[in-house]
Scaffold this motif. Structure first.
Motif, PDB file in Angstrom:
ATOM      1  N   ARG A  47      37.064  -8.530  39.100  1.00  0.00           N
ATOM      2  CA  ARG A  47      38.029  -7.509  38.656  1.00  0.00           C
ATOM      3  C   ARG A  47      38.827  -8.010  37.453  1.00  0.00           C
ATOM      4  O   ARG A  47      39.016  -7.294  36.474  1.00  0.00           O
ATOM      5  CB  ARG A  47      38.961  -7.114  39.790  1.00  0.00           C
ATOM      6  CG  ARG A  47      39.962  -6.031  39.398  1.00  0.00           C
ATOM      7  CD  ARG A  47      40.771  -5.543  40.576  1.00  0.00           C
ATOM      8  NE  ARG A  47      39.940  -4.967  41.609  1.00  0.00           N
ATOM      9  CZ  ARG A  47      39.407  -3.748  41.573  1.00  0.00           C
ATOM     10  NH1 ARG A  47      39.602  -2.980  40.528  1.00  0.00           N
ATOM     11  NH2 ARG A  47      38.663  -3.295  42.565  1.00  0.00           N
ATOM     12  N   SER A  51      38.370  -6.334  33.899  1.00  0.00           N
ATOM     13  CA  SER A  51      39.602  -5.722  33.368  1.00  0.00           C
ATOM     14  C   SER A  51      39.913  -6.255  31.981  1.00  0.00           C
ATOM     15  O   SER A  51      40.249  -5.493  31.069  1.00  0.00           O
ATOM     16  CB  SER A  51      40.789  -5.998  34.303  1.00  0.00           C
ATOM     17  OG  SER A  51      40.610  -5.366  35.536  1.00  0.00           O
ATOM     18  N   ARG A  55      39.954  -4.073  28.673  1.00  0.00           N
ATOM     19  CA  ARG A  55      41.235  -4.053  27.965  1.00  0.00           C
ATOM     20  C   ARG A  55      41.064  -4.504  26.506  1.00  0.00           C
ATOM     21  O   ARG A  55      41.703  -3.960  25.614  1.00  0.00           O
ATOM     22  CB  ARG A  55      42.244  -4.960  28.678  1.00  0.00           C
ATOM     23  CG  ARG A  55      43.672  -4.744  28.251  1.00  0.00           C
ATOM     24  CD  ARG A  55      44.653  -5.617  29.040  1.00  0.00           C
ATOM     25  NE  ARG A  55      44.747  -5.193  30.429  1.00  0.00           N
ATOM     26  CZ  ARG A  55      44.323  -5.911  31.473  1.00  0.00           C
ATOM     27  NH1 ARG A  55      43.776  -7.097  31.309  1.00  0.00           N
ATOM     28  NH2 ARG A  55      44.456  -5.448  32.701  1.00  0.00           N
ATOM     29  N   LEU A  61      44.556  -0.101  30.380  1.00  0.00           N
ATOM     30  CA  LEU A  61      43.679   0.519  31.381  1.00  0.00           C
ATOM     31  C   LEU A  61      44.268   1.793  31.977  1.00  0.00           C
ATOM     32  O   LEU A  61      43.761   2.294  32.979  1.00  0.00           O
ATOM     33  CB  LEU A  61      43.375  -0.490  32.493  1.00  0.00           C
ATOM     34  CG  LEU A  61      42.674  -1.779  32.053  1.00  0.00           C
ATOM     35  CD1 LEU A  61      42.461  -2.699  33.243  1.00  0.00           C
ATOM     36  CD2 LEU A  61      41.358  -1.480  31.378  1.00  0.00           C
TER      37      LEU A  61
END
Length: 139
Positions: A47, A51, A55, A61
């Protein structure tokens, strides 16, 4: 309207995310980013990594629905597990498009069945946009 973007942890997926983001922005669509991790994978680490990759392309996000899905071994899946997890999420969210990466293959690699992108292309019920994943992320 929704675009489902399936990516792995390869830095070359930045181009996939960028293409999906451009399409989502241009067509005023929601963007769902999906990553399937191995059964024994570290979901939290995945994750964080996914992410950060997303990003770095889209900024924040806030407008991205990020989904990390653990892969499950299932005997009832007719094709590759990762591809089936992507297709299963696609069935659940009913996207208008699926955006996936595809690595350039040569020789025998083009003939062999089994790549996730080929399975998605063959089995998706919606249009699929494939983006060539560069071997190394571009700076």
């Amino acid at each position: 309207m929704v675009i489902l973007t399936a990516i792995d942890r390869d830095p070359g997926c930045k181009g996939v995310v960028e293409t999906a983001h451009d399409l989502a922005t241009g067509m005023d669509m929601e963007m769902v980013v999906l990553h399937v991790i191995p059964e024994d994978g570290n979901e939290e680490a995945a994750r964080e990594e996914i992410s950060e990759m997303v990003r770095s392309v889209v900024g924040d996000l806030d407008d991205v629905d990020l989904r990390i899905v653990p892969e499950q071994t299932r005997r009832d899946l007719p094709t590759g597990r990762t591809a089936n997890h992507i297709l299963q999420v696609a069935e659940e969210i009913d996207p208008d498009y699926i955006v996936i990466g595809s690595r350039k293959r040569t020789g025998l690699g083009k003939i062999l069945l089994g790549s996730v992108s080929k399975l998605i292309l063959a089995n998706a019920n919606v249009p699929v946009v494939t983006v060539e994943q560069k071997r190394k992320a571009e700076a």
